[in-house]
Design a protein around this motif. Sequence first.
Motif, PDB file in Angstrom:
ATOM      1  N   SER A  83       0.805  -1.226   0.000  1.00  0.00           N
ATOM      2  CA  SER A  83       0.000   0.000   0.000  1.00  0.00           C
ATOM      3  C   SER A  83       0.836   1.274   0.000  1.00  0.00           C
ATOM      4  CB  SER A  83      -0.937   0.005   1.218  1.00  0.00           C
ATOM      5  OG  SER A  83      -0.193  -0.084   2.420  1.00  0.00           O
ATOM      6  N   SER A 112      -2.463  -3.133  -1.760  1.00  0.00           N
ATOM      7  CA  SER A 112      -2.405  -3.215  -0.299  1.00  0.00           C
ATOM      8  C   SER A 112      -2.133  -4.645   0.166  1.00  0.00           C
ATOM      9  CB  SER A 112      -3.731  -2.723   0.299  1.00  0.00           C
ATOM     10  OG  SER A 112      -3.730  -2.865   1.692  1.00  0.00           O
ATOM     11  N   HIS A 131       1.151   6.625   4.949  1.00  0.00           N
ATOM     12  CA  HIS A 131       0.630   6.672   3.577  1.00  0.00           C
ATOM     13  C   HIS A 131       0.412   8.118   3.155  1.00  0.00           C
ATOM     14  CE1 HIS A 131      -0.769   2.559   4.828  1.00  0.00           C
ATOM     15  NE2 HIS A 131      -0.209   2.291   3.665  1.00  0.00           N
TER      16      HIS A 131
END
Length: 309
Positions: free
Chosen positions: A50, A70, A277
């Motif tokens: 991810s 992911s 992220h």
Amino acid sequence: MKTFLQRFLLFCFIIASGVIVVILVSNFIINSKINYTFSSKKNILILGDSQTQCALNDTVFNNAINLSESADTYFYSYLKLKKIIPHNTQIDTLFLAYAPHNVTKTQDNWLVDESINGFKLPLHFFLFESSDLFNFAKIAPLQLIKNYPKVVAKNASHLFRIYKKNPINKFGIGGYKALFHELGESNTEKPASILQKKQTQYATTDLNYLKKIYNYCTNKKIKIILIATPFNQEVVGVDKPYLNKYITFAKEEIPNATLFNYSNYLMEKKFFADDVHLNHEGAKVFTKMIKNTLKLKLHSKIKTYNNDF
């Protein structure tokens, strides 16, 4: 009673055989009809989990195709690599997610995780060659059997995608994922907290697939760039216990790969969706920087070991 049991076992055998035949036939049709070919301008392939899925925007990186997904282990990245490259000889560079946590035992645990395999195995099954099937059977045999009905359903959906002439990045096996929220807007557990719970033992099985990826690319003369994407500065160092193994493995086991470790690359909080992220705006900024970096370093023999946590 004996006759009933024999009939029941025969019935189960017929059903199981029928399911296997359906899977094999559908796999054959999918692989004979699917379009694995990218534009001739796409010379960079991006694979990984991810972190690369959310950090490298292939609409900005317009000569790249991102098939990261992911929770992808190197096993699943290897499956994709072997199918993509023979149809895209223009690909000369592979970006592969490689962060310190990727060398931990958690990677091996993901390979046998029921929930992860429950959605990944059916989606990727059409990519399996006989050797991959044999190897996965040694890793998680019961999950292979358990997920056969899902494989049939997913193969049917893949056949529909082929009918609709969807590109490979619309088959659920990977693609750039845009996250539009900013750090702190989500109520879910922060990935940094999850990383802290990862086992400190080192992976074995999945790192073997990283070496397979390396050997495959070496044989095909494809340059490998291992990349760790930025962390929010408040959690930089969460993977520090694995750093020595991370650097040592790259130097000793995959020595001709280039390592871009941007875990501690300074970016504003507004560019993060969570601690590990990037959001869509962050991905734009980071991708542009990587694209410019490539112009300077792609043909250099210098390896970048940016490991100051």
